[in-house]
Design a protein around this motif. Structure first.
Motif, mmCIF file in Angstrom:
data_model
loop_
_atom_site.group_PDB
_atom_site.id
_atom_site.type_symbol
_atom_site.label_atom_id
_atom_site.label_comp_id
_atom_site.label_asym_id
_atom_site.label_seq_id
_atom_site.Cartn_x
_atom_site.Cartn_y
_atom_site.Cartn_z
ATOM 1 N N ALA A 92 0.642 -0.982 -0.138
ATOM 2 C CA ALA A 92 -0.091 0.063 -0.074
ATOM 3 C C ALA A 92 0.747 1.328 0.126
ATOM 4 C CB ALA A 92 -1.007 0.282 1.227
ATOM 5 N N ASP A 93 2.265 0.866 0.372
ATOM 6 C CA ASP A 93 2.625 2.747 0.677
ATOM 7 C C ASP A 93 3.810 2.491 -0.717
ATOM 8 O OD1 ASP A 93 2.475 2.691 3.450
ATOM 9 O OD2 ASP A 93 4.239 1.704 3.775
ATOM 10 N N ASP A 94 3.602 1.335 -1.437
ATOM 11 C CA ASP A 94 4.403 1.672 -2.890
ATOM 12 C C ASP A 94 3.140 1.886 -4.241
ATOM 13 O OD1 ASP A 94 6.941 0.333 -2.133
ATOM 14 O OD2 ASP A 94 6.043 -1.756 -2.959
ATOM 15 N N ALA A 95 2.021 2.104 -3.736
ATOM 16 C CA ALA A 95 1.361 2.362 -4.533
ATOM 17 C C ALA A 95 0.399 4.054 -4.061
ATOM 18 C CB ALA A 95 -0.761 1.925 -4.268
ATOM 19 N N THR A 96 0.767 4.064 -2.480
ATOM 20 C CA THR A 96 0.947 5.949 -2.448
ATOM 21 C C THR A 96 2.039 6.839 -2.761
ATOM 22 O OG1 THR A 96 -0.255 5.100 0.065
ATOM 23 C CG2 THR A 96 0.443 7.294 -0.583
ATOM 24 N N THR A 97 3.346 6.049 -2.899
ATOM 25 C CA THR A 97 3.870 6.689 -3.658
ATOM 26 C C THR A 97 4.346 6.985 -4.948
ATOM 27 O OG1 THR A 97 5.858 5.626 -2.031
ATOM 28 C CG2 THR A 97 6.854 6.471 -3.835
ATOM 29 N N ALA A 98 3.559 5.526 -5.558
ATOM 30 C CA ALA A 98 3.571 6.120 -7.344
ATOM 31 C C ALA A 98 2.195 7.132 -7.172
ATOM 32 C CB ALA A 98 2.787 4.323 -7.858
ATOM 33 N N ALA A 99 1.639 7.176 -6.926
ATOM 34 C CA ALA A 99 0.285 8.380 -6.918
ATOM 35 C C ALA A 99 1.335 8.995 -6.714
ATOM 36 C CB ALA A 99 -1.143 8.269 -6.102
ATOM 37 N N ALA A 100 1.709 9.163 -5.908
ATOM 38 C CA ALA A 100 2.634 10.376 -5.834
ATOM 39 C C ALA A 100 3.721 11.760 -6.964
ATOM 40 C CB ALA A 100 3.616 11.226 -4.581
ATOM 41 N N ALA A 101 4.207 9.871 -7.526
ATOM 42 C CA ALA A 101 4.858 10.138 -9.026
ATOM 43 C C ALA A 101 3.720 10.149 -10.220
ATOM 44 C CB ALA A 101 5.513 9.114 -9.050
ATOM 45 N N MET A 102 2.850 10.016 -10.528
ATOM 46 C CA MET A 102 1.839 10.173 -11.074
ATOM 47 C C MET A 102 1.413 11.108 -11.209
ATOM 48 S SD MET A 102 -0.103 6.602 -11.307
ATOM 49 C CE MET A 102 -1.107 6.372 -12.018
ATOM 50 N N ALA A 103 1.144 12.053 -10.172
ATOM 51 C CA ALA A 103 0.616 13.182 -10.150
ATOM 52 C C ALA A 103 2.323 14.745 -10.699
ATOM 53 C CB ALA A 103 0.369 13.866 -8.940
ATOM 54 N N LYS A 104 3.115 13.941 -9.903
ATOM 55 C CA LYS A 104 4.749 15.021 -10.329
ATOM 56 C C LYS A 104 4.358 14.721 -12.155
ATOM 57 C CE LYS A 104 9.133 15.738 -8.757
ATOM 58 N NZ LYS A 104 9.733 15.554 -7.664
ATOM 59 N N PHE A 105 4.562 13.599 -12.167
ATOM 60 C CA PHE A 105 5.249 14.055 -13.748
ATOM 61 C C PHE A 105 3.413 14.384 -14.598
ATOM 62 C CE2 PHE A 105 3.576 11.340 -17.764
ATOM 63 C CZ PHE A 105 4.465 11.600 -18.535
ATOM 64 N N HIS A 106 2.611 14.335 -14.690
ATOM 65 C CA HIS A 106 1.607 15.426 -15.070
ATOM 66 C C HIS A 106 1.882 16.788 -14.988
ATOM 67 C CE1 HIS A 106 -1.848 17.003 -16.527
ATOM 68 N NE2 HIS A 106 -2.519 17.671 -14.878
ATOM 69 N N HIS A 107 1.796 17.167 -13.405
ATOM 70 C CA HIS A 107 2.418 18.317 -13.572
ATOM 71 C C HIS A 107 3.616 18.846 -14.053
ATOM 72 C CE1 HIS A 107 -1.439 19.368 -11.117
ATOM 73 N NE2 HIS A 107 -0.673 18.208 -10.355
ATOM 74 N N ARG A 108 5.146 18.062 -13.986
ATOM 75 C CA ARG A 108 6.451 18.520 -14.891
ATOM 76 C C ARG A 108 6.120 18.965 -16.385
ATOM 77 N NH1 ARG A 108 11.186 18.474 -12.042
ATOM 78 N NH2 ARG A 108 10.436 18.798 -9.842
ATOM 79 N N ARG A 109 5.610 17.428 -16.792
ATOM 80 C CA ARG A 109 4.743 17.926 -18.222
ATOM 81 C C ARG A 109 4.275 18.856 -18.662
ATOM 82 N NH1 ARG A 109 5.000 13.897 -22.206
ATOM 83 N NH2 ARG A 109 3.499 14.352 -23.990
ATOM 84 N N ALA A 110 2.758 18.737 -17.545
ATOM 85 C CA ALA A 110 2.248 20.746 -18.282
ATOM 86 C C ALA A 110 3.424 21.276 -18.493
ATOM 87 C CB ALA A 110 1.252 20.463 -17.422
#
Length: 318
Positions: free
Chosen positions: A137-155
């Motif tokens: 579950a901790d990995d899933a939380t880390t992955a969710a944060a990484a996905m949001a970061k990817f989106h905002h950095r790309r935008a």
């Protein structure tokens, strides 16, 4: 000299029409925006779209980079199962050189941060490789944060270069993979929260994703949230979501709620709605719940009563 000039003139007259035709064709394409957008996309901010032949955060000499480019090894396509649905993601030769397949979720997040620091945007495949590694579950939380970061950095990168951004940073495939990963580690709550905030995370919503999320629901409140999200997206309540909601409510032990939804959907006259299948699921759940032993402490109360009777008997005998 005159004859040579005449020959040159005649030669120019023969070649110029072809050049003009090419120029006209390029202008015609550029009016549609295809050529101009293509040129801007691959010339502006070149460092942001650098390849990943070299290791992240470091430099290699030109010879090794040239050899890596000449290899042109094909990407490996990895197949995974996402709640009974096949999903695929690529692992490039550069990813293998960088050691991404052997990294943990935390290590790969650090590697992606190194790419951001060196002004090299990760690709969606890197996010998908990250999601595929989720084991807790901790990995899933880390992955969710990484996905949001990817989106905002790309935008932010696209906005700084004034490039058109026709879609979110991620595709529906990444959303499906994340829902499956959360279900695998018992983090359905996180998957549901990510779906409700999919715009902030750069995840385009699709119907199959919500249907899979409905299958993963752990209680009736989550089922209701998925149903409300479906309606919030502006989609018509069709047979697929209606059956999924009733079946999910029955599966989590809320037979009464499932029965109410069943009556509502059946009364709405939804096309192709399989009411018989839903009725069977609700009836089976009610029968299963009726056969379950009563956990209200009846045996303990009986024991206390028996103990009380014995005490009374003892007092009477005394």
């Amino acid at each position: 000299r005159r004859s040579r000039r005449g020959a040159n003139a005649r030669g120019e007259s023969r070649t110029m029409p072809n050049a003009l035709d090419s120029l006209r064709s390029l202008r015609a394409i550029s009016r549609g925006g295809a050529l101009s957008a293509f040129a801007r996309r691959f010339t502006a901010g070149r460092a942001l779209f650098a390849g990943d032949d070299a290791r992240d955060g470091g430099e290699t000499d030109g010879a090794s980079s040239a050899r890596a480019r000449r290899r042109s090894e094909p990407a490996e396509i990895v197949r995974i199962d996402v709640m009974g649905r096949a999903q695929y993601y690529p692992v490039s030769a550069g990813d293998r050189v960088n050691g991404y397949p052997d990294m943990t979720v935390r290590q790969l997040c650090d590697a992606l941060d190194a790419r951001y620091a060196s002004r090299k945007l990760p690709a969606e495949r890197h996010v998908q490789q990250l999601v595929a590694k989720v084991a807790t579950a901790d990995d899933a939380t880390t992955a969710a944060a990484a996905m949001a970061k990817f989106h905002h950095r790309r935008a932010a990168a696209f906005a700084s270069m004034k490039l058109p951004r026709k879609r979110h940073g991620l595709t529906p495939q990444s959303l499906m993979m994340f829902i499956g990963a959360c279900h695998r580690v018992g983090a359905t709550r996180l998957a549901l929260a990510s779906a409700e905030n999919h715009n902030a995370m750069g995840l385009p919503m699709i119907k199959p994703a919500l249907l899979k999320l409905c299958e993963a629901c752990e209680n009736v409140d989550q089922v209701l949230r998925v149903y409300n999200l479906w309606r919030k997206e502006g989609w018509e309540v069709d047979a697929s979501i209606a059956e999924a909601v009733v079946m999910a409510a029955a599966r989590v032990g809320e037979a009464d709620a499932a029965g109410k939804w069943l009556a509502e959907f059946e009364g709405a006259g939804i096309d192709s709605f399989d009411a018989a299948k839903c009725e069977t699921a609700v009836a089976d759940k009610r029968a299963e719940m009726a056969e379950m032993p009563d956990d209200d402490g009846g045996e303990e109360n009986g024991g206390e009563e028996e103990g009380g009777d014995d005490a009374e008997g003892e007092s009477e005998s005394k």
